[in-house]
Design a protein around this motif. Sequence first.
Motif, PDB file in Angstrom:
ATOM      1  N   ALA A  20       1.000  -0.972  -0.237  1.00 15.07           N
ATOM      2  CA  ALA A  20       0.293  -0.152  -0.050  1.00 15.07           C
ATOM      3  C   ALA A  20       0.698   1.420   0.091  1.00 15.07           C
ATOM      4  O   ALA A  20       0.372   2.132  -0.936  1.00 15.07           O
ATOM      5  CB  ALA A  20      -0.543   0.315   1.516  1.00 15.07           C
ATOM      6  N   TYR A  21       1.924   0.977   0.882  1.00 15.38           N
ATOM      7  CA  TYR A  21       3.131   2.339   0.587  1.00 15.38           C
ATOM      8  C   TYR A  21       3.621   2.392  -0.368  1.00 15.38           C
ATOM      9  O   TYR A  21       3.847   3.990  -0.909  1.00 15.38           O
ATOM     10  CB  TYR A  21       4.528   2.168   1.676  1.00 15.38           C
ATOM     11  CG  TYR A  21       4.877   2.900   2.083  1.00 15.38           C
ATOM     12  CD1 TYR A  21       4.840   4.221   2.714  1.00 15.38           C
ATOM     13  CD2 TYR A  21       6.326   3.029   1.537  1.00 15.38           C
ATOM     14  CE1 TYR A  21       5.597   4.761   3.476  1.00 15.38           C
ATOM     15  CE2 TYR A  21       6.878   4.222   1.313  1.00 15.38           C
ATOM     16  CZ  TYR A  21       6.702   5.579   2.685  1.00 15.38           C
ATOM     17  OH  TYR A  21       8.057   6.318   2.912  1.00 15.38           O
ATOM     18  N   VAL A  22       4.073   1.415  -1.041  1.00 12.50           N
ATOM     19  CA  VAL A  22       4.542   1.658  -2.914  1.00 12.50           C
ATOM     20  C   VAL A  22       3.560   2.624  -3.364  1.00 12.50           C
ATOM     21  O   VAL A  22       3.799   3.383  -4.542  1.00 12.50           O
ATOM     22  CB  VAL A  22       4.821  -0.029  -3.112  1.00 12.50           C
ATOM     23  CG1 VAL A  22       5.477   0.385  -4.654  1.00 12.50           C
ATOM     24  CG2 VAL A  22       6.282  -0.505  -1.826  1.00 12.50           C
ATOM     25  N   ARG A  26       3.845   5.885  -6.039  1.00 15.43           N
ATOM     26  CA  ARG A  26       3.221   5.456  -7.650  1.00 15.43           C
ATOM     27  C   ARG A  26       2.131   6.483  -7.752  1.00 15.43           C
ATOM     28  O   ARG A  26       2.265   6.948  -8.946  1.00 15.43           O
ATOM     29  CB  ARG A  26       3.242   3.999  -7.801  1.00 15.43           C
ATOM     30  CG  ARG A  26       4.327   3.003  -7.792  1.00 15.43           C
ATOM     31  CD  ARG A  26       3.948   1.440  -7.924  1.00 15.43           C
ATOM     32  NE  ARG A  26       5.284   0.776  -8.102  1.00 15.43           N
ATOM     33  CZ  ARG A  26       4.724  -0.397  -8.375  1.00 15.43           C
ATOM     34  NH1 ARG A  26       4.341  -1.774  -7.912  1.00 15.43           N
ATOM     35  NH2 ARG A  26       6.058  -1.632  -8.205  1.00 15.43           N
ATOM     36  N   ASP A  27       1.207   6.446  -6.577  1.00 14.52           N
ATOM     37  CA  ASP A  27      -0.097   7.267  -7.421  1.00 14.52           C
ATOM     38  C   ASP A  27      -0.311   8.663  -7.560  1.00 14.52           C
ATOM     39  O   ASP A  27      -0.464   9.667  -8.363  1.00 14.52           O
ATOM     40  CB  ASP A  27      -1.363   6.790  -6.856  1.00 14.52           C
ATOM     41  CG  ASP A  27      -1.955   5.954  -6.963  1.00 14.52           C
ATOM     42  OD1 ASP A  27      -1.530   5.020  -7.877  1.00 14.52           O
ATOM     43  OD2 ASP A  27      -3.110   4.965  -5.621  1.00 14.52           O
ATOM     44  N   MET A  28       0.910   9.021  -6.533  1.00 11.91           N
ATOM     45  CA  MET A  28       0.846  10.400  -6.488  1.00 11.91           C
ATOM     46  C   MET A  28       1.820  11.042  -7.518  1.00 11.91           C
ATOM     47  O   MET A  28       2.258  12.064  -8.415  1.00 11.91           O
ATOM     48  CB  MET A  28       1.866  10.589  -5.069  1.00 11.91           C
ATOM     49  CG  MET A  28       0.557  10.780  -3.426  1.00 11.91           C
ATOM     50  SD  MET A  28       1.966  11.451  -2.425  1.00 11.91           S
ATOM     51  CE  MET A  28       3.079   9.788  -1.578  1.00 11.91           C
ATOM     52  N   GLY A  58      13.393   3.547   1.189  1.00 12.54           N
ATOM     53  CA  GLY A  58      12.083   2.795   0.081  1.00 12.54           C
ATOM     54  C   GLY A  58      11.816   2.580  -1.189  1.00 12.54           C
ATOM     55  O   GLY A  58      12.658   2.132  -0.951  1.00 12.54           O
ATOM     56  N   PRO A  59      10.796   2.524  -1.895  1.00 16.23           N
ATOM     57  CA  PRO A  59      10.455   2.974  -3.481  1.00 16.23           C
ATOM     58  C   PRO A  59      11.831   3.446  -4.414  1.00 16.23           C
ATOM     59  O   PRO A  59      11.237   3.174  -5.084  1.00 16.23           O
ATOM     60  CB  PRO A  59       9.607   3.010  -3.132  1.00 16.23           C
ATOM     61  CG  PRO A  59       8.676   4.245  -2.052  1.00 16.23           C
ATOM     62  CD  PRO A  59       9.073   3.802  -0.788  1.00 16.23           C
ATOM     63  N   GLY A  60      12.479   4.078  -3.668  1.00 11.67           N
ATOM     64  CA  GLY A  60      13.937   5.046  -4.050  1.00 11.67           C
ATOM     65  C   GLY A  60      13.134   6.151  -4.572  1.00 11.67           C
ATOM     66  O   GLY A  60      13.891   6.392  -5.925  1.00 11.67           O
ATOM     67  N   ARG A  61      11.840   6.639  -4.183  1.00  8.36           N
ATOM     68  CA  ARG A  61      11.900   8.399  -4.796  1.00  8.36           C
ATOM     69  C   ARG A  61      12.714   8.823  -4.722  1.00  8.36           C
ATOM     70  O   ARG A  61      13.603   9.914  -5.788  1.00  8.36           O
ATOM     71  CB  ARG A  61      10.579   8.727  -4.665  1.00  8.36           C
ATOM     72  CG  ARG A  61      11.230   9.006  -3.338  1.00  8.36           C
ATOM     73  CD  ARG A  61       9.178   9.496  -2.653  1.00  8.36           C
ATOM     74  NE  ARG A  61       9.152  10.037  -1.559  1.00  8.36           N
ATOM     75  CZ  ARG A  61       9.369  11.145  -0.821  1.00  8.36           C
ATOM     76  NH1 ARG A  61      10.046  12.149  -0.991  1.00  8.36           N
ATOM     77  NH2 ARG A  61      10.065  11.250   0.576  1.00  8.36           N
TER      78      ARG A  61
END
Length: 201
Positions: A20-22, A26-28, A58-61
Amino acid sequence: MTEPSTWTRITREDPGHSAAYVQRFRDMAAAGKDLGGEARLIDALVPRGARILDAGCGPGRVGAFLHEAGHEVVGVDVDPVLIEAAEADHPGPTWLVGDLAELDLPARGIPAGFDAIVCAGNVMTFLAPSTRREVLRRLLAHVAPAGRAAIGFGGGRGYDHAEFLVDAEAAGWAPDVLLSTWDLRPFPGESGFLVAVLRPA
């Protein structure tokens, strides 16, 4: 073995939390939200082609932005789901699963001596309290003598900013600049957010 982090406990209790965090980020990104504020500050701290450690990536942003700006990025996160997302969404940087309280990149064939370390996304508040100083010591061991770390997290999350600054000093860091946002607003001493730019003492 160190005490598990708060993040690890959360994901054990809710196995869908990481996915859900990922998806949230992605949505943002798909909606065109600005997700590069932390990375812009780090980019301003270093010359082109710097070596940067994204601690708690985290997911790398953040690391992805810095990689695209021409830096050599290594990202480390305790959550394999987040690292898998970083690898899928942001190829290029080196993404590693690892506990910051046990961080030893030279043992994994990656030299220390990073020009900058970024620790964004409230990572410090997700650490087990007993490991906070050890994480700060481990980060210090990975920064170059003239390097700096930028660590940011919100207030009201169980880790008082004043306590963090005491822990940072005890771990061998000295404050360079204290800010209340990633876009360079001054830190008034009490704020809902702290970005501490630290250097080896």
